[in-house]
Scaffold this motif. Structure first.
Motif, PDB file in Angstrom:
ATOM      1  N   ILE A  95       0.241   1.615   3.030  1.00  9.68           N
ATOM      2  CA  ILE A  95      -1.043   0.914   2.937  1.00  9.68           C
ATOM      3  C   ILE A  95      -1.494   0.458   4.320  1.00  9.68           C
ATOM      4  O   ILE A  95      -2.623   0.696   4.749  1.00  9.68           O
ATOM      5  N   GLU A  96      -0.595  -0.203   5.048  1.00  8.12           N
ATOM      6  CA  GLU A  96      -0.953  -0.790   6.349  1.00  8.12           C
ATOM      7  C   GLU A  96      -1.396   0.268   7.351  1.00  8.12           C
ATOM      8  O   GLU A  96      -2.330   0.060   8.128  1.00  8.12           O
ATOM      9  N   HIS A  97      -0.717   1.423   7.355  1.00  5.61           N
ATOM     10  CA  HIS A  97      -0.991   2.445   8.375  1.00  5.61           C
ATOM     11  C   HIS A  97      -1.752   3.645   7.822  1.00  5.61           C
ATOM     12  O   HIS A  97      -1.805   4.694   8.463  1.00  5.61           O
ATOM     13  N   HIS A  98      -2.338   3.467   6.640  1.00  5.80           N
ATOM     14  CA  HIS A  98      -3.042   4.572   5.976  1.00  5.80           C
ATOM     15  C   HIS A  98      -4.121   5.164   6.870  1.00  5.80           C
ATOM     16  O   HIS A  98      -4.213   6.391   7.039  1.00  5.80           O
ATOM     17  N   GLY A  99      -4.941   4.311   7.481  1.00  5.62           N
ATOM     18  CA  GLY A  99      -6.078   4.793   8.258  1.00  5.62           C
ATOM     19  C   GLY A  99      -5.660   5.639   9.446  1.00  5.62           C
ATOM     20  O   GLY A  99      -6.184   6.736   9.659  1.00  5.62           O
ATOM     21  N   VAL A 100      -4.704   5.143  10.224  1.00  5.84           N
ATOM     22  CA  VAL A 100      -4.311   5.870  11.426  1.00  5.84           C
ATOM     23  C   VAL A 100      -3.570   7.158  11.076  1.00  5.84           C
ATOM     24  O   VAL A 100      -3.727   8.184  11.747  1.00  5.84           O
ATOM     25  N   LEU A 101      -2.782   7.134   9.990  1.00  4.00           N
ATOM     26  CA  LEU A 101      -2.097   8.351   9.566  1.00  4.00           C
ATOM     27  C   LEU A 101      -3.103   9.406   9.094  1.00  4.00           C
ATOM     28  O   LEU A 101      -2.972  10.599   9.410  1.00  4.00           O
ATOM     29  N   LYS A 102      -4.108   8.970   8.376  1.00  2.02           N
ATOM     30  CA  LYS A 102      -5.117   9.906   7.881  1.00  2.02           C
ATOM     31  C   LYS A 102      -5.919  10.503   9.030  1.00  2.02           C
ATOM     32  O   LYS A 102      -6.194  11.706   9.063  1.00  2.02           O
ATOM     33  N   ARG A 103      -6.282   9.649  10.008  1.00  2.00           N
ATOM     34  CA  ARG A 103      -7.021  10.150  11.172  1.00  2.00           C
ATOM     35  C   ARG A 103      -6.187  11.139  11.975  1.00  2.00           C
ATOM     36  O   ARG A 103      -6.727  12.051  12.609  1.00  2.00           O
ATOM     37  N   GLY A 104      -4.865  10.977  11.932  1.00  2.00           N
ATOM     38  CA  GLY A 104      -3.991  11.886  12.653  1.00  2.00           C
ATOM     39  C   GLY A 104      -3.694  13.168  11.897  1.00  2.00           C
ATOM     40  O   GLY A 104      -2.904  13.991  12.369  1.00  2.00           O
ATOM     41  N   GLY A 105      -4.286  13.321  10.712  1.00  2.00           N
ATOM     42  CA  GLY A 105      -4.118  14.553   9.958  1.00  2.00           C
ATOM     43  C   GLY A 105      -2.955  14.554   8.991  1.00  2.00           C
ATOM     44  O   GLY A 105      -2.620  15.600   8.425  1.00  2.00           O
ATOM     45  N   HIS A 106      -2.338  13.394   8.764  1.00  2.00           N
ATOM     46  CA  HIS A 106      -1.225  13.328   7.829  1.00  2.00           C
ATOM     47  C   HIS A 106      -1.730  13.181   6.396  1.00  2.00           C
ATOM     48  O   HIS A 106      -2.752  12.535   6.135  1.00  2.00           O
ATOM     49  N   ASN A 107      -1.009  13.770   5.478  1.00  2.00           N
ATOM     50  CA  ASN A 107      -1.376  13.749   4.063  1.00  2.00           C
ATOM     51  C   ASN A 107      -0.813  12.488   3.417  1.00  2.00           C
ATOM     52  O   ASN A 107       0.368  12.414   3.085  1.00  2.00           O
TER      53      ASN A 107
END
Length: 434
Positions: free
Chosen positions: A115-127
């Motif tokens: 939840i906390e790092h959802h945004g940065v992971l998504k922007r980095g292309g992670h599923n």
């Protein structure tokens, strides 16, 4: 108003907690660049889990925090596509905890990290899973599932959705694990995709290397093999090395990185950095300045945590005695008097007359403050059992502490306490060894 505000600081510059995985921790980090690089290499370039060994209070947790912060920042700033992200909490164990209870705590921490790092992971292309579904799953007894060939909790597209009661014992354990391991596998399909970093700290709390080895072996095919998790195991007194020597753990754990005390020529910078970071204005007056701190650090056998603790104790003594408001030069003289008085008081309150314990105490000091039961011959005894009563006498006087010994008699399980080092300082005539 706190005494720190009166002295011109935001908060105590002598706090003993590990530095955080943040810009603050980075600013306070001193003297560890070589080992920091080695740890970063092991986290980013190997499937084996790094391990760190060093005495209590030497700064193992702070090292992991700062390295984790640096790696996370590199990913957030787009310098790398490998997402190495430390979890917010470090995990500790006691003899009563099981691998299963630790696993549950870790998996829930991973869910919150998603939840906390959802945004940065998504922007980095992670599923990553849909955050709203993760929050609903964490805070409700209902499990949202998908139909039409989709996957649960936000992975992929779903033609239909169902809601089922999330109350069965099977879901509580196996369902929890399968759901979160699914998230991890899809978010981090390879080691170069990244991982969440989990710290297992203070392994010596398990008391024996046999206990630690049993715990780690029980984690081997679960948490130590889970895609998307990278562990860092920390411990003192040889427990990491002896625990990791199990044949079952070969290939899972890396050889320990040895963390030595901060070097003499850098220790004054440690406290200078803290004083500078936390001061509110240029008129701040430090109760324990860099040179005074180095004296205390040397008295306490270069233990950073203990030196910080006694520095804070001195600050409270200054306030208790009405000395707040004096010049920093006055604090230096008062500090030397206070240290000698505390050491002398500890020595005066220690009566070991008529025993051989003082001889053992002196030998332990010359040994660097720690030894193992297997060192009995060097202490002048024919058997470990002959040495034991004298160690017990020193323990009762709070001059040494020892953990339960087991089949490995090489472990450094007998160590001087801070009080022991103060007594040593007094008995030497307040002179430090060359």
């Amino acid at each position: 108003m706190s005494i720190w505000t009166e002295m011109g600081f935001q908060e105590s510059p002598y706090a003993t907690r590990p530095v955080p995985a943040s810009a603050e921790g980075e600013a306070l980090f001193v003297g560890r660049e070589v080992v920091a690089k080695r740890l970063a290499n092991r986290l980013t370039s190997s499937d084996r889990h790094p391990t760190i060994e060093g005495e209590n209070g030497v700064g193992k947790t702070s090292l992991v925090s700062v390295v984790g912060y640096r790696l996370r920042r590199e990913y957030e700033e787009g310098e790398t596509g490998q997402a190495i992200i430390p979890l917010d909490e470090a995990f500790q164990l006691t003899p009563k905890e099981t691998a299963a209870s630790l696993e549950r705590r870790v998996l829930l921490a991973v869910a919150n990290a998603m939840i906390e790092h959802h945004g940065v992971l998504k922007r980095g292309g992670h599923n990553v899973p849909d955050v709203s579904n993760v929050k609903r799953w964490l805070n409700s007894p209902l499990l949202t599932g998908g139909g039409g060939g989709g996957s649960a909790l936000g992975f992929g597209a779903n033609a239909t959705r169902t809601v089922a009661a999330n109350t069965g014992a099977g879901f509580n354990e196996e369902g929890l694990k399968s759901t979160i391991t699914g998230w991890l596998s899809q978010c981090f399909p390879t080691s170069q995709s990244g991982a969440f970093v989990c710290v297992l700290d203070n392994l010596e709390l398990l008391e024996t290397s046999k206990d630690a080895r049993a715990l780690l072996e029980s984690m081997r095919d679960g948490m130590l093999s889970m895609r998307g998790l990278k562990w860092v195991l920390c411990g003192a007194r040889g427990i990491v090395r002896t625990s990791a020597s199990s044949p079952r753990l070969e290939g899972r754990l890396a050889e320990p990185l040895e963390l030595d005390p901060i070097a003499d020529d850098e220790i004054t910078q440690v406290i200078a950095r803290r004083l500078d970071y936390y001061q509110i204005n240029d008129s701040a007056v430090a109760p324990v300045g860099p040179e005074s701190f180095k004296l205390l650090y040397d008295i306490l056998n270069k233990n950073l945590r203990n030196a910080l603790k006694y520095s804070e104790d001195f600050a409270f003594w200054l306030d208790d005695e009405g000395h707040i408001g004096k010049r920093e030069d006055d604090f230096g003289a008062l500090f030397e008097e206070w240290v000698k008085r505390e050491a002398a008081k500890s020595a005066e309150q220690t009566d070991l007359s008529g025993t051989r314990a003082w001889e053992v105490f002196g030998s332990l000091v010359s040994y660097g403050g720690s030894c193992s039961p297997g060192d009995y011959f060097e202490f002048g005894f024919q058997t470990p059992q002959a040495m034991t009563p004298h160690i017990k006498t020193l323990e009762d006087a709070n001059l040494v502490q020892s953990s339960t010994s087991d089949e490995d008699r090489r472990r450094k399980t007998i160590t001087l306490t801070p009080r022991g080092w103060f007594v040593r300082y007094a008995r030497s005539g307040f002179v430090l060894p060359e």
